[in-house]
Design a protein around this motif. Structure first.
Motif, mmCIF file in Angstrom:
data_model
loop_
_atom_site.group_PDB
_atom_site.id
_atom_site.type_symbol
_atom_site.label_atom_id
_atom_site.label_comp_id
_atom_site.label_asym_id
_atom_site.label_seq_id
_atom_site.Cartn_x
_atom_site.Cartn_y
_atom_site.Cartn_z
ATOM 1 N N MET A 1 0.685 -1.753 0.034
ATOM 2 C CA MET A 1 0.270 -0.484 -0.647
ATOM 3 C C MET A 1 1.020 1.050 -0.221
ATOM 4 N N LYS A 2 0.366 1.516 -0.725
ATOM 5 C CA LYS A 2 1.292 3.694 -1.238
ATOM 6 C C LYS A 2 1.172 4.469 -0.363
ATOM 7 N N ALA A 3 1.792 5.182 0.083
ATOM 8 C CA ALA A 3 1.403 6.349 0.964
ATOM 9 C C ALA A 3 0.494 7.287 0.688
ATOM 10 N N SER A 4 0.581 7.696 -0.819
ATOM 11 C CA SER A 4 -0.804 8.520 -1.968
ATOM 12 C C SER A 4 -1.650 7.731 -1.679
ATOM 13 N N GLU A 5 -1.783 6.268 -1.429
ATOM 14 C CA GLU A 5 -3.459 6.107 -1.598
ATOM 15 C C GLU A 5 -4.005 6.320 0.096
ATOM 16 N N LYS B 1 -3.225 8.497 2.141
ATOM 17 C CA LYS B 1 -3.421 10.294 2.144
ATOM 18 C C LYS B 1 -4.852 10.132 1.726
ATOM 19 N N LYS C 1 6.072 -6.420 5.930
ATOM 20 C CA LYS C 1 5.042 -5.449 4.399
ATOM 21 C C LYS C 1 4.568 -5.159 5.253
ATOM 22 N N ARG D 1 5.063 -2.310 8.163
ATOM 23 C CA ARG D 1 5.592 -1.466 7.336
ATOM 24 C C ARG D 1 4.052 -0.100 6.837
ATOM 25 N N ASP D 2 2.994 -1.527 6.643
ATOM 26 C CA ASP D 2 1.931 -0.422 6.033
ATOM 27 C C ASP D 2 1.338 -0.310 7.870
ATOM 28 N N ARG E 1 2.675 3.366 8.068
ATOM 29 C CA ARG E 1 2.464 4.321 7.123
ATOM 30 C C ARG E 1 1.115 4.672 7.056
#
Length: 64
Positions: free
Chosen positions: A1-5, A7, A45, A48-49, A52
């Motif tokens: 999962m990306k931080a931009s998602e 936000k 993983k 880390r998620d 985030r």
């Protein structure tokens, strides 16, 4: 999962995501303890998620 998602999500959605990730982390730890986890990288993983999600919640001032 990306931080931009993350936000783009609301605080309530982020808290639900955090809850589901912690449950997933618990399940992975139990599998690891019983030697059933074949992919050990999944645990890091998920960790880390979780970090985030907590970071974004803290940035918004909604951390517990």
């Amino acid at each position: 999962m990306k931080a931009s998602e993350l936000k783009t999500k609301s605080v309530a959605d982020l808290q639900l995501e955090l809850l589901s990730l912690t449950k997933e982390q618990f399940g992975l730890r139990m599998k690891m303890a019983t030697q059933q986890l074949s992919n050990n990288s999944m645990l890091s993983k998920v960790r880390r998620d979780i970090a985030r999600v907590k970071t974004i919640l803290c940035e918004r001032g909604a951390a517990k």
